[in-house]
Enzyme design. Structure first.
Site, PDB file in Angstrom:
ATOM      1  CG  HIS A 678      -0.510   0.387   2.482  1.00 37.53           C
ATOM      2  ND1 HIS A 678      -0.240  -0.501   3.503  1.00 37.53           N
ATOM      3  CD2 HIS A 678      -0.225   1.613   2.977  1.00 37.53           C
ATOM      4  CE1 HIS A 678       0.179   0.168   4.559  1.00 37.53           C
ATOM      5  NE2 HIS A 678       0.203   1.439   4.255  1.00 37.53           N
ATOM      6  CG  ASP A 733      -0.280  -3.861   2.690  1.00 39.63           C
ATOM      7  OD1 ASP A 733       0.322  -3.440   1.691  1.00 39.63           O
ATOM      8  OD2 ASP A 733      -0.539  -3.159   3.698  1.00 39.63           O
ATOM      9  N   GLY A 825       2.934   6.042   9.147  1.00 38.74           N
ATOM     10  CA  GLY A 825       4.368   6.261   8.959  1.00 38.74           C
ATOM     11  C   GLY A 825       5.181   5.039   9.332  1.00 38.74           C
ATOM     12  CB  SER A 827       2.680   1.780   6.440  1.00 37.91           C
ATOM     13  OG  SER A 827       1.407   1.799   6.990  1.00 37.91           O
ATOM     14  N   GLY A 828       4.823  -0.656   6.325  1.00 34.19           N
ATOM     15  CA  GLY A 828       5.921  -1.252   5.551  1.00 34.19           C
ATOM     16  C   GLY A 828       7.054  -1.717   6.443  1.00 34.19           C
TER      17      GLY A 828
HETATM   18  C1  4AZ Z   1      -0.955   3.748   8.774  1.00 37.25           C
HETATM   19  O1  4AZ Z   1      -1.761   4.601   8.490  1.00 37.25           O
HETATM   20  C2  4AZ Z   1      -1.232   2.854   9.914  1.00 37.25           C
HETATM   21  N1  4AZ Z   1      -2.525   0.878  14.278  1.00 37.25           N
HETATM   22  C3  4AZ Z   1      -0.376   1.834  10.217  1.00 37.25           C
HETATM   23  C4  4AZ Z   1      -0.638   0.999  11.269  1.00 37.25           C
HETATM   24  C5  4AZ Z   1      -1.751   1.175  12.024  1.00 37.25           C
HETATM   25  C6  4AZ Z   1      -2.632   2.194  11.745  1.00 37.25           C
HETATM   26  C7  4AZ Z   1      -2.355   3.043  10.693  1.00 37.25           C
HETATM   27  C8  4AZ Z   1      -2.014   0.244  13.167  1.00 37.25           C
HETATM   28  O2  4AZ Z   1       0.118   3.632   8.167  1.00 37.25           O
END
Ligand code: 4AZ
Length: 877
Positions: A678, A733, A825, A827-828
């Site tokens: 994503h 993902d 932030g 993520s990944g």
């Molecule tokens: C995001 O938006 C995100 N609480 C990543 C992880 C989580 C929520 C949002 C998990 O990248």
């Protein structure tokens, strides 16, 4: 052999010197002949030139014909004549040059040989040996060193003393009272050698070899009957340093940083400061053999004698540079010792120390509505032998409470129930050990906090704040725990213990969404039969247990225990075969069995890289250069969740040009990263799927220090997102990214291990998530890499909590009470699990969540094991 060649060279050089000196004489004579026939202007020039010669030469002499002879360098103008009468000029110049070079070489070699190679070095060893056929007599038990005659009088040692003289003491072995033991003595010795520098290494080698030492003692004693065994020799290295007023003094282990510290060594550093000063010592770099029984060890003492009651700390292993390794003394001396064994090749330490004026007192009176106070020198280790008293007073109409944010007052091996050594005392209650945040309240406007540290072992101490509160309403709009802590009202009777004394969960009426445990607690209904004893008395799990001698499968089915690990999938979901600790080799291959490279399968949970060969072809232990940190020390979090430098060396920060950090990623080889699909979905403004938009930062700790030498910056060559990624459900993902050029593995850049497709991360297991994402929902990203410990949540329960959105490619991890989670932030980025052998595996990739850190809303991660084959297909890893 090398020395023989060198000696031969020296002889050769002497011969050459002799030969060349003849050559010099010959050429001098030759010049004399030339000088004889030169006249007029040339002669004048030659005379002028002669004045440059040394006195002996310039004196000259008269030959039989009365011709003046002398030694001169040839003036350039005479070149033609020289050519006529003798060898060409270039021959002479070359000869002179060669002579000059040879002489310089010879002088250099002689200087090196006598000044450096043969320079005497002092080598000191100490240790002990056991002499088996020497009967211990009471006369040996004397306070001063035994006289040589005394030992020789025993008729055995004799010349051995030359080698190991002087003995510090002769004692009978432990367990034997004096005089009782027939023929056995332990001799403690201290010996000093002065040897040429070039023999120092050979001496170290000989002293480290027990057999050669025994032979040496026997030979020196001229007594082949002497029975010496278990002789040990340690290299001594002793340093004494005095702090200079206003200056920082550094010292290191011998050879640091270019070569490892010596094996079998006993080194001491005596640190002193002026009277009425104390010493602050900090280890700036610390890399010693990893701690185990008998491993190399550094100790710091609060005195000059290495005695346990004065020991401040014992250190071994590797500490990251950000770890707080500052220690303080209570007086103007400190002692640092290094004891090393026969193995290990670590660089050692670099330390600094300086003197500080000895404070008269650390006690204070604190007044006002609120304020803060800490142990002396916090966050450095507090000094030993200290007593501080804080008298706190808030306005008379209010009450006071003290909130300890950080509390580390731990003495190794002491019970925290009685706190007999270091402690904090409030209202006759002692607090010690390692504690999470806690509050102590007083029933009036005054409170007294006492701190005591004894002579030995110090810790980081505490950081606290005091606050005044209204006694009629201590927590406005909140629930007040019996400890004085304020918690949100929604936390009252919700099944979670939020007050440390559980006062928020007592005297509750259970709601319809809750069930009542036998002991009276109210717990959420979905916790029934989840395999976790939530009630504490097991009443939430009792009704759902399998009959005696039966195994409960993950799908709830009960099977006879005998069918567990019998290589048959009796549960139907493999759970009876996937969790066998004993390896059953060559079982039929199933989804839950580990497949070796030779296509045979073994039934053992997570056999990859666990240090045991489970596959006949050893394929389970191949490609295991991953998941290991360079620093062996796990740090305690002091006042936050900041990571240490090098703690998560696989963590990558992915930046988009002009936007900065956007996503995290994990390093899985020198040129491949794993991240979330994503992160690379195009948006109207930016083509996130374009590798050229991205830059990867590896070895990064602080986002504001991307130019740091530890950081490796790489462009992205290719982004491969999983073709099944669904940007509505976030199923599949995952993405892999190829770096434009490979990275170098360093202390801060190393790959994480990929779990096998069968790898199990059971519910309840502690896992770490890291990233520079927002530190609160809707908040801003962190500058320092953050870390958080969270737990794997049962898949069925997670599906209930997150409205049936969880697929088998997802794993839920979090803390259901809320407060700890990944966020935007992150993520990944990596979700890593510490497996056997302290090796870390990539369990998940940060994917999505219902907000951040909300109650009963765990974070959702891509389950890497389920996509292991996809990673292999695209990266060949
Ligand atoms: C995001 O938006 C995100 N609480 C990543 C992880 C989580 C929520 C949002 C998990 O990248």
């Amino acid at each position: 052999m090398v020395w023989a060649i060198l000696d031969f060279m020296v002889v050769l050089l002497f011969s050459l010197f002799w030969w060349t000196s003849h050559l010099i004489m010959k050429s001098q004579l030759y010049v004399v002949v030339y000088k004889c026939s030169s006249e007029s202007a040339d002669g004048e020039k030659a005379k002028g030139a002669r004045s440059h010669l040394n006195r002996a030469d310039s004196q000259g002499f008269m030959d039989m014909n009365g011709v003046e002879e002398g030694v001169e360098f040839l003036p350039t103008m005479n070149a033609k004549k020289v050519e006529k009468r003798g060898p060409k000029r270039w021959v002479v110049v070359t000869a002179v040059l060669i002579i000059f070079l040879l002489v310089s070489l010879l002088v250099g070699l002689l200087v090196w040989h006598f000044k450096y190679r043969r320079a005497p070095v002092q080598k000191v060893y100490n240790g002990h040996l056991v002499i088996q056929n020497l009967k211990f007599i009471d006369a040996y038990e004397i306070s001063s060193l035994p006289a040589p005659e005394l030992v020789m009088g025993a008729g055995i040692l004799h010349a051995a003393l030359q080698f190991i003289w002087p003995f510090l003491a002769l004692i009978p072995p432990p367990g034997c009272s004096n005089g009782l033991l027939e023929g056995s003595v332990i001799a403690y010795y201290w010996s000093e050698f002065i040897v040429p520098a070039y023999r120092a290494k050979a001496l170290d080698k000989a002293m480290a070899d027990e057999q050669s030492l025994i032979q040496m003692v026997k030979y020196k004693s001229r007594n082949p009957m002497l029975q010496v065994n278990s002789i040990v020799a340690f290299r001594s290295c002793n340093f004494a340093l005095h702090a200079k007023e206003g200056e920082i003094t550094s010292f290191t282990t011998p050879g640091f940083p270019n070569s490892p510290y010596p094996n079998n060594a006993r080194c001491t550093w005596v640190l002193r400061a002026d009277v009425d000063s104390i010493i602050s010592l900090t280890f700036k770099t610390f890399d010693v053999e990893v701690c185990s029984k008998g491993s190399d060890v550094i100790k710091v003492y609060n005195s000059l004698s290495p005695m346990e009651p004065d020991e401040l700390v014992t250190l071994c292993g590797i500490y990251p540079p950000s770890y707080n390794l500052t220690f303080l003394s209570s007086q103007n001396v400190m002692l640092v010792t290094l004891i090393t064994n026969a193995e290990g090749r670590n660089p050692g330490f670099k330390a600094e120390f300086f003197q500080l004026p000895k404070a008269k007192t650390c006690s204070k009176t604190l007044k006002g509505e609120s304020g803060t106070f800490t142990t002396p020198f916090y966050p450095a280790h507090y000094p030993p032998d200290m007593d501080c008293v804080w008298n706190i007073e808030v306005p008379s109409t209010k009450n006071v409470k003290v909130h300890f944010n950080v509390f580390y007052v731990l003495e190794p091996g002491t019970p925290v129930s009685s706190c007999p050594k270091d402690y904090v005392e409030i209202s006759n209650t002692k607090y010690c050990g390692e504690r999470s945040q806690f509050v102590v309240a007083s029933k009036n406007n005054k409170i007294t906090v006492r701190f005591h540290s004894d002579q030995s072992y110090t810790d980081t101490g505490f950081s606290a704040k005091f606050l005044s509160y209204d006694s009629s309403d201590p927590c406005p709009g909140k629930f007040t725990c019996n400890t004085g802590r304020c918690i949100d009202k929604v936390m009252r009777c919700d099944g979670w213990v939020d007050c440390t004394d559980a006062s928020d969960e007592r005297a509750c009426n259970c709601t319809t969404e809750q069930f009542r445990c036998n002991n009276g607690w109210c717990k959420p209904r979905f916790w029934l039969c989840d395999g976790v004893n939530d009630c504490g008395d097991d009443s939430d799990e009792l009704q759902c247990k399998c009959p005696d001698k039966h195994f409960k499968c993950s799908n709830g089915k009960c099977i006879p225990e005998t069918q567990k690990c019998d290589s048959k999938d009796d549960c139907g979901d493999g759970s009876d075969e996937g969790t066998c600790s004993k390896v059953v080799k060559s079982v039929p291959c199933k989804d839950y069995t580990y497949k070796c490279h030779n296509s045979l399968c073994v039934s053992k949970t997570n056999p990859e890289c666990d240090g045991t060969k489970d596959c006949d072809d050893n394929s389970d232990e191949e490609s295991c250069d991953c998941g290991i940190r360079s620093y062996s020390k796990q740090t305690r979090i002091v006042g936050g969740q900041d990571s240490e430098v090098g703690e998560w060396p696989w963590q990558v920060s992915l930046h988009v040009k002009s936007q900065g950090h956007i996503c995290g990623a994990s390093l899985i080889s020198d040129k491949w990263l794993v991240s979330a699909a994503h992160c690379f979905q195009d948006e109207s403004q930016i083509r996130y799927s374009d590798p050229k938009q991205w830059t990867a930062f590896l070895g990064l700790h602080d986002q504001s220090e991307r130019t740091n030498e530890m950081v490796q910056e790489r462009s992205i060559k290719r982004i491969i997102t999983n073709s099944q990624f669904n940007d509505f459900t976030y199923d599949y993902d995952i993405a892999v990214l190829e770096l434009q050029s490979p990275v170098n593995f360093t202390t801060t850049v190393r790959p994480i291990c990929l779990p096998d497709a069968t790898h199990d991360f059971p519910a309840g297991k502690e896992i770490w998530v890291t990233g520079w994402g927002a530190t609160s929902e809707g908040g801003i990203g962190a500058s320092i890499l953050q870390k958080a410990a969270i737990r794997v949540i049962n898949q069925t329960m997670c599906n209930t909590l997150l409205a049936d959105q969880i697929t088998s490619r997802m794993i839920c991890v979090g803390i259901l009470t809320g407060g700890i989670d990944a966020c935007q932030g992150d993520s990944g980025g990596p979700l890593v699990s510490v497996e056997s052998n302290n090796r870390l595996f990539l369990a998940g990739v940060v994917s999505w969540g219902d907000g951040c850190a909300r109650r009963n809303k765990p974070g959702v991660y891509t389950r890497v094991s389920k996509l292991r084959d996809w990673i292999k297909q695209h990266t060949s890893l």
